[in-house]
Motif scaffolding. Structure first.
Motif, PDB file in Angstrom:
ATOM      1  N   THR A   1      -1.627   1.138  -1.448  1.00 29.13           N
ATOM      2  CA  THR A   1      -0.307   1.700  -1.743  1.00 29.13           C
ATOM      3  C   THR A   1      -0.003   1.678  -3.231  1.00 29.13           C
ATOM      4  N   PHE A   2       0.650   2.744  -3.662  1.00 25.89           N
ATOM      5  CA  PHE A   2       1.019   2.860  -5.062  1.00 25.89           C
ATOM      6  C   PHE A   2       2.476   3.270  -5.160  1.00 25.89           C
ATOM      7  N   SER A   3       3.061   2.957  -6.270  1.00 26.50           N
ATOM      8  CA  SER A   3       4.451   3.304  -6.507  1.00 26.50           C
ATOM      9  C   SER A   3       4.636   4.816  -6.401  1.00 26.50           C
ATOM     10  N   PRO A   4       5.645   5.338  -5.702  1.00 29.11           N
ATOM     11  CA  PRO A   4       6.616   4.601  -4.912  1.00 29.11           C
ATOM     12  C   PRO A   4       5.997   4.190  -3.576  1.00 29.11           C
ATOM     13  N   TYR A   5       6.098   2.928  -3.316  1.00 30.50           N
ATOM     14  CA  TYR A   5       5.382   2.344  -2.183  1.00 30.50           C
ATOM     15  C   TYR A   5       5.941   2.820  -0.842  1.00 30.50           C
ATOM     16  N   ALA A   6       5.057   3.259   0.033  1.00 30.72           N
ATOM     17  CA  ALA A   6       5.495   3.745   1.344  1.00 30.72           C
ATOM     18  C   ALA A   6       6.015   2.580   2.179  1.00 30.72           C
ATOM     19  N   ALA A   7       7.202   2.758   2.701  1.00 29.12           N
ATOM     20  CA  ALA A   7       7.835   1.680   3.455  1.00 29.12           C
ATOM     21  C   ALA A   7       6.989   1.228   4.641  1.00 29.12           C
ATOM     22  N   GLU A   8       6.394   2.184   5.327  1.00 27.15           N
ATOM     23  CA  GLU A   8       5.607   1.833   6.511  1.00 27.15           C
ATOM     24  C   GLU A   8       4.467   0.885   6.151  1.00 27.15           C
ATOM     25  N   THR A   9       3.866   1.126   5.003  1.00 29.49           N
ATOM     26  CA  THR A   9       2.744   0.281   4.595  1.00 29.49           C
ATOM     27  C   THR A   9       3.219  -1.149   4.344  1.00 29.49           C
ATOM     28  N   ILE A  10       4.299  -1.250   3.583  1.00 28.21           N
ATOM     29  CA  ILE A  10       4.838  -2.581   3.287  1.00 28.21           C
ATOM     30  C   ILE A  10       5.184  -3.309   4.584  1.00 28.21           C
ATOM     31  N   GLU A  11       5.849  -2.584   5.469  1.00 30.61           N
ATOM     32  CA  GLU A  11       6.222  -3.207   6.742  1.00 30.61           C
ATOM     33  C   GLU A  11       5.006  -3.723   7.486  1.00 30.61           C
ATOM     34  N   MET A  12       3.988  -2.910   7.533  1.00 27.26           N
ATOM     35  CA  MET A  12       2.803  -3.327   8.269  1.00 27.26           C
ATOM     36  C   MET A  12       2.185  -4.574   7.649  1.00 27.26           C
ATOM     37  N   VAL A  13       2.105  -4.594   6.323  1.00 22.14           N
ATOM     38  CA  VAL A  13       1.543  -5.753   5.646  1.00 22.14           C
ATOM     39  C   VAL A  13       2.379  -6.987   5.979  1.00 22.14           C
ATOM     40  N   GLU A  14       3.679  -6.821   5.930  1.00 19.09           N
ATOM     41  CA  GLU A  14       4.566  -7.942   6.213  1.00 19.09           C
ATOM     42  C   GLU A  14       4.343  -8.480   7.626  1.00 19.09           C
ATOM     43  N   ALA A  15       4.364  -7.569   8.591  1.00 22.67           N
ATOM     44  CA  ALA A  15       4.208  -7.968   9.987  1.00 22.67           C
ATOM     45  C   ALA A  15       2.881  -8.674  10.221  1.00 22.67           C
ATOM     46  N   VAL A  16       1.842  -8.059   9.716  1.00 26.58           N
ATOM     47  CA  VAL A  16       0.491  -8.559   9.940  1.00 26.58           C
ATOM     48  C   VAL A  16       0.289  -9.906   9.243  1.00 26.58           C
ATOM     49  N   SER A  17       0.795  -9.964   8.027  1.00 27.87           N
ATOM     50  CA  SER A  17       0.617 -11.151   7.222  1.00 27.87           C
ATOM     51  C   SER A  17       1.297 -12.354   7.876  1.00 27.87           C
ATOM     52  N   SER A  18       2.476 -12.107   8.459  1.00 25.92           N
ATOM     53  CA  SER A  18       3.205 -13.213   9.066  1.00 25.92           C
ATOM     54  C   SER A  18       2.488 -13.720  10.317  1.00 25.92           C
ATOM     55  N   ARG A  19       1.594 -12.928  10.826  1.00 25.43           N
ATOM     56  CA  ARG A  19       0.816 -13.386  11.980  1.00 25.43           C
ATOM     57  C   ARG A  19      -0.446 -14.119  11.529  1.00 25.43           C
ATOM     58  N   GLY A  20      -0.590 -14.292  10.242  1.00 22.87           N
ATOM     59  CA  GLY A  20      -1.729 -15.059   9.735  1.00 22.87           C
ATOM     60  C   GLY A  20      -3.013 -14.261   9.623  1.00 22.87           C
ATOM     61  N   ILE A  21      -2.884 -12.966   9.668  1.00 21.86           N
ATOM     62  CA  ILE A  21      -4.077 -12.121   9.537  1.00 21.86           C
ATOM     63  C   ILE A  21      -4.294 -11.772   8.066  1.00 21.86           C
ATOM     64  N   PRO A  22      -5.523 -11.924   7.576  1.00 18.60           N
ATOM     65  CA  PRO A  22      -5.790 -11.685   6.158  1.00 18.60           C
ATOM     66  C   PRO A  22      -5.547 -10.226   5.757  1.00 18.60           C
ATOM     67  N   VAL A  23      -5.062 -10.060   4.547  1.00 16.53           N
ATOM     68  CA  VAL A  23      -4.806  -8.719   4.031  1.00 16.53           C
ATOM     69  C   VAL A  23      -5.508  -8.533   2.692  1.00 16.53           C
ATOM     70  N   VAL A  24      -6.185  -7.411   2.548  1.00 17.97           N
ATOM     71  CA  VAL A  24      -6.730  -7.033   1.249  1.00 17.97           C
ATOM     72  C   VAL A  24      -5.926  -5.825   0.790  1.00 17.97           C
ATOM     73  N   ALA A  25      -5.449  -5.840  -0.443  1.00 15.78           N
ATOM     74  CA  ALA A  25      -4.599  -4.760  -0.917  1.00 15.78           C
ATOM     75  C   ALA A  25      -5.167  -4.066  -2.139  1.00 15.78           C
ATOM     76  N   MET A  26      -5.112  -2.754  -2.120  1.00 15.20           N
ATOM     77  CA  MET A  26      -5.392  -1.992  -3.332  1.00 15.20           C
ATOM     78  C   MET A  26      -4.060  -1.430  -3.783  1.00 15.20           C
ATOM     79  N   THR A  27      -3.636  -1.807  -4.968  1.00 14.11           N
ATOM     80  CA  THR A  27      -2.327  -1.372  -5.418  1.00 14.11           C
ATOM     81  C   THR A  27      -2.304  -1.301  -6.932  1.00 14.11           C
ATOM     82  N   ASP A  28      -1.174  -0.854  -7.475  1.00 13.22           N
ATOM     83  CA  ASP A  28      -1.093  -0.761  -8.919  1.00 13.22           C
ATOM     84  C   ASP A  28      -0.370  -1.982  -9.461  1.00 13.22           C
ATOM     85  N   THR A  29      -0.793  -2.424 -10.571  1.00  9.70           N
ATOM     86  CA  THR A  29      -0.145  -3.508 -11.310  1.00  9.70           C
ATOM     87  C   THR A  29       0.114  -4.761 -10.468  1.00  9.70           C
TER      88      THR A  29
END
Lengths: 270, 270
Positions: free
Chosen positions: B196-224
């Motif tokens: 995800t890159f600015s402006p960040y898609a809300a759906e992506t952020i939400e998914m990362v949040e949900a998944v992350s809170s379940r303890g599943i590892p996340v790898v992110a490609m993003t800016d800055t």
DNA sequence: CGGAATTTGGAATATATGTTCTATTTTGCT
DNA sequence: AGCAAAATAGAACATATATTCCAAATTCCG
């Protein structure tokens, strides 16, 4: 005479200027001929260069030595390699890198960065300005632009669709979701923009064929001139990209995609 | 096979297109390599051309014959004679181009090529080798890799999905087709790769949040490093791409995507 | 499935091309 | 002018490169 050997064309030129004041007759002829015909070095033999300069091959050899090379071959190699940046066999380099376990991800990254740079440089050399103009012209006149690109070309197609949308250009991405064909969405006055690379997706070819036979203009982004899209009279932008196995560094292709999008978008809003 | 020998590059290309439909495997490789690297013919040996095409020198010789030449040398002569040399080197050529062709699509191309190159160079400087290693490691261990990237990041996500598939890595692209969410497909042992890159898609952020809170590892490609993904403890690969107007040349991002795919694919098959 | 025709890989050979050597010529100096 | 040093031409040699050939593998057909 133990100078180090010139490693770039620029160093070569400097060295040439340096020495050219203190040169006997025959060697001076060499220097003058070379200065005026640098581009022939890559594709000529010593004999030819010597004849051009009006000297014996052996004299030309001495000249190469004075410039710091071990002989004519070494000097020629400099010119052959620096022409077109020298991207001979990236794909084998990459294959090796991948197979040898010693290749760290970072080494792989360095390699791909290099590949991308070479591809971009090459793009400038191979794209024909006239063809690019024609493509932009055709797309700018279209009522609606239909985009197709499947499998490995899909990222490119989807990028173009996104860019067009942002520029308020009416466009439709034929992604084949759900196996729906939507051929009938393509109507007179529209233009098809097809993206395909070897191995060419059958669906893309079919669509180009069908659409082309209906007299609708087609702009194609493809590799090389032997692409099957050649059969139909599409405006063909050919991009040669380094690929190995199933992988294709899309740098050049995407760069061209952006240019098309921006140019078309700008032209339409004029 | 007694066609007359091509006397110009154009004739050569026509002949190449003519024959290229009816060619066995190895000779087809030759045709494709030659089509994509016409400029190398003048300055290469048969051995080099053959290697580039991935065939034996003898196969390449047969190919030259089929094109109508008596051998490689004759074919090479055609290219050497009409070789004019593409100098001076890249940077000055680029400058000339921009000034001379100002406002044309071709000038735009030159511009974007330059932007792409800058982005690639920058990538090497900003990516941390250790983080890259970690990302590869995490993805290689995953049972299944889930990929998400929407809007402008979608081309990248789809590219990665394609590459993983080709390397037999179990992966699922969450494209949001039809507004289906599929959150439940992500299970313990899996890993999420978010782009995800600015402006960040809300759906992506939400998914990362949900998944992350379940303890599943996340790898992110993003800016800055100020990306909202920072909040979650993802392995973050930050790519800063040079923007040009509202458009983002994805060169660097895609380059990193390929590297990730290849590195992960290789590691898993060890 | 079996045999013929085609295609392929690799080594053997021929040729072109680069390189070196030396006798001869030219140049520079006193 | 006469000598020494440098430069040159041309042939001899070495090497790189193109080309050919044939046995092995593959594909095509009946």
């Amino acid at each position: 005479m133990q100078e180090r050997v010139p490693a770039t064309i620029t160093q070569f030129e400097e060295r040439l200027i340096d020495v050219s004041d203190s040169l006997p007759k025959r060697l001076r002829q060499c220097a003058e001929y070379v200065a005026a015909n640098k581009d022939r070095i890559a594709v000529s033999t010593v004999a030819e260069m010597a004849e051009g300069a009006g000297v014996q091959p052996s004299a030309f050899m001495r000249f190469c030595r004075i410039l710091g090379f071990s002989g004519f071959s070494e000097m020629q190699r400099l010119f052959r390699d620096s022409y077109s940046g020298g991207w001979p066999d990236y794909s084998t380099r990459l294959k090796n890198l991948r197979e040898k376990a010693e290749g760290t991800p970072f080494a792989l990254l360095a390699e791909f960065v290099d590949v991308g740079r070479a591809s971009l440089e090459n793009l400038l050399k191979t794209i024909d300005a006239k063809t690019l103009d024609d493509a932009v012209e055709a797309l700018a006149k279209a009522q609606m632009i239909h985009i197709i690109g499947l499998r490995r070309s899909f990222p490119v197609a989807s990028y173009i669709a996104y860019a067009f949308e942002k520029m308020n250009v009416p466009a439709m991405l034929h992604s084949g979701v759900g196996g729906l064909d939507n051929h009938n969405a393509i109507r007179p006055g529209d233009v098809l923009l097809a993206v395909t690379f070897s191995p060419y997706a059958a669906e893309t070819i079919e669509m180009v064929e069908a659409v082309s036979s209906r007299g609708i203009p087609v702009v194609a982004m493809t590799d090389t001139i032997v692409s099957p899209l050649r059969k139909f009279d599409a405006i063909t932008l050919s991009v040669s990209e380094v690929d190995f196995g199933a992988f294709r560094s899309l740098s050049a292709t995407l760069c061209l995609a952006i240019v098309l999008s921006v140019a078309v978008g700008t032209k339409r809003s004029e």
